[in-house]
Design a protein around this motif. Sequence first.
Motif, mmCIF file in Angstrom:
data_model
loop_
_atom_site.group_PDB
_atom_site.id
_atom_site.type_symbol
_atom_site.label_atom_id
_atom_site.label_comp_id
_atom_site.label_asym_id
_atom_site.label_seq_id
_atom_site.Cartn_x
_atom_site.Cartn_y
_atom_site.Cartn_z
ATOM 1 N N SER A 68 -31.920 -2.416 14.347
ATOM 2 C CA SER A 68 -32.057 -2.764 12.937
ATOM 3 C C SER A 68 -31.461 -1.668 12.061
ATOM 4 O O SER A 68 -31.868 -1.473 10.940
ATOM 5 N N ALA A 69 -30.480 -0.961 12.618
ATOM 6 C CA ALA A 69 -29.927 0.178 11.878
ATOM 7 C C ALA A 69 -28.854 -0.243 10.891
ATOM 8 O O ALA A 69 -28.402 0.561 10.099
ATOM 9 N N MET A 70 -28.450 -1.512 10.970
ATOM 10 C CA MET A 70 -27.366 -1.925 10.089
ATOM 11 C C MET A 70 -27.881 -2.854 9.002
ATOM 12 O O MET A 70 -28.758 -3.682 9.245
ATOM 13 N N GLU B 116 -35.062 0.697 8.116
ATOM 14 C CA GLU B 116 -34.351 1.473 9.118
ATOM 15 C C GLU B 116 -32.878 1.647 8.789
ATOM 16 O O GLU B 116 -32.305 2.690 9.053
ATOM 17 N N TYR B 117 -32.280 0.616 8.185
ATOM 18 C CA TYR B 117 -30.859 0.815 7.865
ATOM 19 C C TYR B 117 -30.700 1.909 6.819
ATOM 20 O O TYR B 117 -29.735 2.676 6.845
ATOM 21 N N ALA B 118 -31.668 2.012 5.900
ATOM 22 C CA ALA B 118 -31.587 3.075 4.893
ATOM 23 C C ALA B 118 -31.744 4.452 5.556
ATOM 24 O O ALA B 118 -31.021 5.395 5.231
ATOM 25 N N TYR C 58 -30.987 5.211 8.611
ATOM 26 C CA TYR C 58 -29.781 5.481 9.399
ATOM 27 C C TYR C 58 -28.668 6.001 8.501
ATOM 28 O O TYR C 58 -28.022 7.002 8.792
ATOM 29 N N LEU C 59 -28.489 5.321 7.364
ATOM 30 C CA LEU C 59 -27.443 5.754 6.444
ATOM 31 C C LEU C 59 -27.715 7.172 5.933
ATOM 32 O O LEU C 59 -26.799 7.979 5.798
ATOM 33 N N TYR D 291 -34.006 2.906 16.522
ATOM 34 C CA TYR D 291 -34.072 1.531 16.011
ATOM 35 C C TYR D 291 -32.669 0.970 15.851
ATOM 36 O O TYR D 291 -32.376 0.282 14.868
#
Lengths: 316, 331
Positions: free
Chosen positions: A98-100, B223-225, B227-228, A95
């Motif tokens: 929307s990873a940021m 998704e950002y969470a 990824y982090l 994804y």
Amino acid sequence: MSLKVSDLRVYYRTLRGDVRALDGPAFTLADGEIMGLAGESGSGKSTLGKSLIRLDGRMKYVGGAVELDGDEVPVWDDRKMNDFRYKRISLIPQYAMSAMNPTRKIGRMTAELLESRGVRFREVREELNRRIELVGLDVDVLDRYPIELSGGMKQRVVMVLSTLLNPSLLIADEVTSALDVSTQRAVAETLVEFRDRRFVKSMIVVTHDISLVYQIADSIMVMYAGRLAEKAPARTIIEAPRHPYTKMLISALPEVGVKYAEKRLTGIPGSPPGLLDPPKGCRFRARCPLASEECEEQPPFVEVERDHYVACWKAE
Amino acid sequence: MRKYFGRKIFVYALTFFAAVTINWMIPRFMPGDPVQSRLARASLSNPEASQAMRDYYNSVFGLDMPVWQQYLNFWGSLFKGDLGVSIWLFPTPVTEVIMDAVPYSLGLLLPAILLSWVIGNKFGAYAARSKWLDNTVLPVGYVLTATPYMWLALLLAWSLGIVGGFFPSSGAYSFALRPEFSWVFVSSLLEHWFLPFLSLFLVSLGGWAIGMRNMIIYELESEYANYLQALGAPRRLIRRYAFRNAMLPQLTGLAVQLGTVVAGALLTEIVFSYPGLGFLILQAIQNQDFFLLQGVFLFIVAGVLIANFIIDIVYVLVDPRTRIQMQGGAK
């Protein structure tokens, strides 16, 4: 040898029991190797990719070991894994678009992430700029919010971000599936370039697009129903596969120069077994044209040729 | 930027125009005749005197003119800040009646809304990451939001006011006092303020807490969470991001609440006979006081619009996405 996975088992906890999504694959990854990890949905390829960096809440580590550059990777211990994450093992997620965090400028988010991992942003700033330019972006993307970038740009930013600390292993999870064909190509080439420039030592490219991964990967590993079916150099997988599943998978791909108006593309009849209570023996047995009695026993994943591993009794 | 606000202001102006028009129409198309009821109150027996008084009142209130003329005059005097004369409290001007009530409504609602928002959000955010809190805050929150606020008000007035006797249960200050700046008066004011405040505070607290909890959980699974987390970022950082992003919808909710700051307390003010705007609405309706009703509604409309406008500006400051859209730059 950079990565060594032995008999890794990761199950999904469900109310009806454990789904054995990853059932004991064992393989190695050489330094500098880009390995394509292919298989259909539910084959366990994404589970394998995730298991190497972070198990999510539903995933349960059951057994097996992972070794990276000679050190044991504690995949079962979420906290201890933090030492490996980002610095030694990194991820380009499926994804990436929307990873940021949408409400932080990309540069600020990067700085906050790095500082939280004990890396001084100022010290890597120059390298970050260099790599941003390397993937064909302007340095000022760092002063922008993710929404200001196109999908392809975001993908490239995430690629740079994920590999900034020169990890030993990079897992690229379906990185191309949300992109148009020309961008796919560019992304794939960037991955190779990252390896060539030694930003990452070795790479697992999880994909269902064999034809794309064939162009960049040194080797391809095919998974079926939570187990390994075949691993070989990319060319061998395409031109001389041994496992009946790989053969059918390859023959189901469209070929360049062939018109499919007269000839129908064939698929593989049947569907993969449920992994809640998988059948004994070879899991491809029910769909396999060659299946016989000996397939009721699980075939071992053995080296039939140099660097060519197959799990099939009929592969000799 | 200018284009964005220009468009916003245009929409607000249009809304204001429509609201004022409807607002003018409603009391006039209500059944009943305010002049008649005033005359009835004077209980004159002489029909000639009665006719003279009727003519007098009609001209004072401008009711002897054709309807369209009344409407235009209404706009005209509106821009002069003149909302007419109250019929109920004749001859006090409506603006004065409203201005007397406004401090009570604002003093009641602003702290209730803001405090419940702040505390509810904090509670909700904590609940999202603690099982124990989640299991207590959530059910209590559901009970609180589901409670009709006037019912809670009645319950509080009865238990803490009448039975317990801790707090007075009606009025804004003791009848024995007159408004002045003294310790006695202020403490009486606070005592009378507490119960209506508490009833409003408690009811909205639950809603905010539940909303925040759900938003945080959603953000933590975004998704950002993910990824982090995959990159080993500490929870602190991820939670900070989640909290900030979860605040955005809550902010919109706050705007809506703030807009209804005056109308929302109608029933609470009636229960506690608290002399705010809600109480005025009731009196205006009971006394067929067109001008007062109009004035109060106008005040509410203006309140809603201004609050929304302010939140529009705040949103631009906190959410970069709106800023981008404003410039038409999102690709």
